[in-house]
Design a protein around this motif. Structure first.
Motif, mmCIF file in Angstrom:
data_model
loop_
_atom_site.group_PDB
_atom_site.id
_atom_site.type_symbol
_atom_site.label_atom_id
_atom_site.label_comp_id
_atom_site.label_asym_id
_atom_site.label_seq_id
_atom_site.Cartn_x
_atom_site.Cartn_y
_atom_site.Cartn_z
ATOM 1 N N ILE A 42 9.481 5.854 -40.835
ATOM 2 C CA ILE A 42 10.304 4.953 -40.021
ATOM 3 C C ILE A 42 9.936 3.498 -40.313
ATOM 4 O O ILE A 42 10.809 2.650 -40.520
ATOM 5 C CB ILE A 42 10.136 5.280 -38.526
ATOM 6 N N ARG A 46 12.037 0.220 -42.224
ATOM 7 C CA ARG A 46 12.176 -1.094 -41.578
ATOM 8 C C ARG A 46 11.400 -2.188 -42.314
ATOM 9 O O ARG A 46 11.397 -3.333 -41.873
ATOM 10 C CB ARG A 46 11.670 -1.014 -40.137
ATOM 11 N N SER A 115 6.901 1.371 -31.108
ATOM 12 C CA SER A 115 8.300 1.783 -31.166
ATOM 13 C C SER A 115 8.499 2.904 -32.182
ATOM 14 O O SER A 115 9.189 3.895 -31.909
ATOM 15 C CB SER A 115 9.175 0.577 -31.528
ATOM 16 N N ALA A 116 7.893 2.759 -33.360
ATOM 17 C CA ALA A 116 8.031 3.781 -34.404
ATOM 18 C C ALA A 116 7.387 5.098 -33.987
ATOM 19 O O ALA A 116 7.928 6.179 -34.275
ATOM 20 C CB ALA A 116 7.413 3.289 -35.708
ATOM 21 N N CYS A 118 7.086 6.226 -30.905
ATOM 22 C CA CYS A 118 7.982 6.836 -29.905
ATOM 23 C C CYS A 118 9.206 7.450 -30.583
ATOM 24 O O CYS A 118 9.636 8.557 -30.237
ATOM 25 C CB CYS A 118 8.403 5.802 -28.869
ATOM 26 N N GLU A 119 9.770 6.753 -31.553
ATOM 27 C CA GLU A 119 10.917 7.276 -32.292
ATOM 28 C C GLU A 119 10.533 8.523 -33.085
ATOM 29 O O GLU A 119 11.310 9.475 -33.186
ATOM 30 C CB GLU A 119 11.468 6.203 -33.226
ATOM 31 N N THR A 122 10.517 11.530 -30.831
ATOM 32 C CA THR A 122 11.894 11.944 -30.543
ATOM 33 C C THR A 122 12.492 12.698 -31.727
ATOM 34 O O THR A 122 13.122 13.748 -31.559
ATOM 35 C CB THR A 122 12.760 10.706 -30.219
ATOM 36 N N THR A 123 12.282 12.185 -32.926
ATOM 37 C CA THR A 123 12.814 12.818 -34.136
ATOM 38 C C THR A 123 12.201 14.200 -34.350
ATOM 39 O O THR A 123 12.913 15.169 -34.649
ATOM 40 C CB THR A 123 12.540 11.931 -35.367
#
Length: 132
Positions: A42, A46, A115-116, A118-119, A122-123
């Motif tokens: 991720i 970015r 943030s990454a 947490c993402e 989720t993924t």
């Protein structure tokens, strides 16, 4: 300069806290391998990934973050410890090796990393690989 985008500051511009008579420039955020590698992907998309290494036992991934991050880090599934042991740049444990000399290792911004991570959870959960 973009508004709302975390800006990287060179560690030499503002040295971190002192520990045992030496200046600490980095803290280390450690997560499980699966969680960490997803976060690395991720962050690379970015273009926000700093130096990352695999731990000695190989069961976790360690992100270098700016010194002082450990004081306010509270994210389940991860630990943040003050200080960082930096192996040589040719050490095979580096997932994302430092670019340049070791005193100029680029850390990952702590809020972008949060943030990454947490993402990534989720993924992985959506893909049937969670919870971690």
């Amino acid at each position: 300069m973009a508004t709302g985008v975390p800006q990287y500051r060179h560690p030499a511009a503002r040295p971190g806290p002192e520990a045992a008579g030496r200046v600490v420039q980095y803290d280390t955020v450690t997560v499980s391998v699966r969680h960490g590698l997803e976060a690395v992907d991720i962050l690379r998309l970015r273009r926000a990934c700093g130096a990352v290494q695999q731990t000695v036992g190989g069961s976790a991934v360690a992100f270098l973050v700016p010194a002082g991050t450990a004081l306010g880090w509270h994210l389940p599934g991860s630990t943040c410890t003050p200080g960082a042991d930096l192996p040589a740049t040719d050490d095979p444990r580096w997932i994302i090796p430092p670019s340049g000399s070791l005193p100029c290792v680029r850390p990952t911004d702590a809020w972008v990393l949060r943030s990454a991570l947490c993402e990534a959870v989720t993924t992985l959960t959506a893909g049937g690989l969670g919870p971690l």
